[in-house]
Design an enzyme around this catalytic site. Structure first.
Site, mmCIF file in Angstrom:
data_model
loop_
_atom_site.group_PDB
_atom_site.id
_atom_site.type_symbol
_atom_site.label_atom_id
_atom_site.label_comp_id
_atom_site.label_asym_id
_atom_site.label_seq_id
_atom_site.Cartn_x
_atom_site.Cartn_y
_atom_site.Cartn_z
ATOM 1 N N TRP A 36 63.464 -15.715 42.192
ATOM 2 C CA TRP A 36 64.424 -15.483 43.246
ATOM 3 C C TRP A 36 65.539 -16.471 43.039
ATOM 4 C CZ3 TRP A 36 62.037 -15.350 49.036
ATOM 5 C CH2 TRP A 36 61.456 -14.213 49.153
ATOM 6 N N LYS A 41 57.899 -15.265 53.058
ATOM 7 C CA LYS A 41 56.772 -14.494 53.020
ATOM 8 C C LYS A 41 55.486 -14.838 54.047
ATOM 9 C CE LYS A 41 54.260 -14.560 49.004
ATOM 10 N NZ LYS A 41 54.131 -14.053 47.718
ATOM 11 N N ASP A 63 58.823 -17.981 49.164
ATOM 12 C CA ASP A 63 57.980 -16.829 48.539
ATOM 13 C C ASP A 63 56.774 -17.503 48.134
ATOM 14 O OD1 ASP A 63 57.226 -14.138 48.145
ATOM 15 O OD2 ASP A 63 58.047 -14.231 46.111
ATOM 16 N N ASP A 120 59.080 -26.643 43.112
ATOM 17 C CA ASP A 120 57.575 -26.216 42.739
ATOM 18 C C ASP A 120 56.923 -27.304 42.027
ATOM 19 O OD1 ASP A 120 55.388 -24.541 42.148
ATOM 20 O OD2 ASP A 120 56.491 -22.956 42.799
ATOM 21 N N GLY A 132 60.825 -18.575 38.942
ATOM 22 C CA GLY A 132 61.994 -18.729 38.917
ATOM 23 C C GLY A 132 63.023 -17.403 39.333
ATOM 24 N N ASP A 179 55.504 -31.062 44.918
ATOM 25 C CA ASP A 179 54.915 -30.120 45.811
ATOM 26 C C ASP A 179 55.685 -30.329 46.886
ATOM 27 O OD1 ASP A 179 53.263 -29.087 47.801
ATOM 28 O OD2 ASP A 179 51.491 -30.047 46.854
#
Length: 248
Positions: free
Chosen positions: A96, A198, A158, A117, A94, A133
């Site tokens: 970000w 990312k 990320d 997540d 958490g 997911d």
């Protein structure tokens, strides 16, 4: 997929600038070796104990050192603003989401942050957490249904795919996740929106880069100071979403 690792106790960040200064020095902590730890585990523990970003994240109540990466990137490019709607993909633990919620003023009800997540993590003030997911077929519709107006201003990712130790396979998995995130961003962003994701040096695959250059006005690679120098970690920042150009 996995979220952002690492972590300190929950809490709010303090501004968009890093709290670390170039002149700060930290006494190095030595870790006694143990027969119960592998050499790689020993190195990881020493690195964590001597990492100024890890120490700073604990002081500020941030979930992970990764929070500083977003803070530094935004401090340079200023794409997060009050009142925006933000989706954080692969958000655990958490860090970000904490930074985004503070900047867009989600706790005040001005902005909105939705974190997704499959890993469970502690609630964050001002953040709506979806334990699912992101790659599941129903995830996109669920996220859209929770967004104000059904669209977002910023999509953050990320995410990191589980590694198998084979460089080429691991790279393909990482790029695969980035492509899924980019396709989602192109479907959910408002015109002028931003996508931050990312990737890893070696580098952004041509297909992903072509997709982003087609859909966004500016695409750049960024390595924030909080990314360890020895890491191949890199971020691609795409700004100025063209508004559905990929569907033309």
């Amino acid at each position: 997929m996995t979220g952002k690792g690492g972590g300190a106790k929950s809490g709010k960040g303090k501004g968009t600038r890093s709290s670390l200064s170039g002149g700060q020095r930290q006494l190095r902590t030595a870790v006694k070796s143990s027969n119960k730890r592998t050499a790689s585990s020993q190195r990881w523990l020493e690195r964590q104990l001597n990492d100024p970003y890890v120490a700073a994240s604990k002081r500020e109540g941030l979930r992970s050192r990764a929070a500083f990466k977003l803070r530094e990137i935004n401090g340079r490019f200023n794409f997060l603003k009050s009142g925006q709607r933000v989706i954080d993909l692969g958000a655990a633990p958490g860090g970000w989401s904490q930074i985004a919620a503070e900047i867009v003023k989600a706790l005040d009800g001005k902005g909105q942050v939705i974190a997704i997540d499959y890993l469970n993590f502690e609630p964050i003030p001002g953040v709506e957490i979806l334990e699912m997911d992101f790659t599941a077929p129903e995830a996109e519709d669920e996220l859209k249904s929770r967004l104000r107006g059904g669209r977002a201003d910023v999509v953050l990712s990320d995410m990191a795919a589980p590694t198998v130790g084979h460089a080429k396979t691991d790279h393909l998995r990482i790029i695969g996740l980035a492509e899924i995130a980019a396709a989602f961003a192109a479907d959910v962003l408002e015109p002028g929106g931003t996508f931050l994701c990312k990737v890893f040096q070696g580098g952004t695959e041509r297909g992903l880069l072509d997709m982003l250059k087609r859909d966004f006005a500016v695409v750049r690679h960024v390595k924030p100071p909080a990314s360890r120098a020895e890491s191949s970690e890199l971020y691609v920042l795409a700004t100025g979403f063209r508004g559905g150009a990929s569907e033309e």
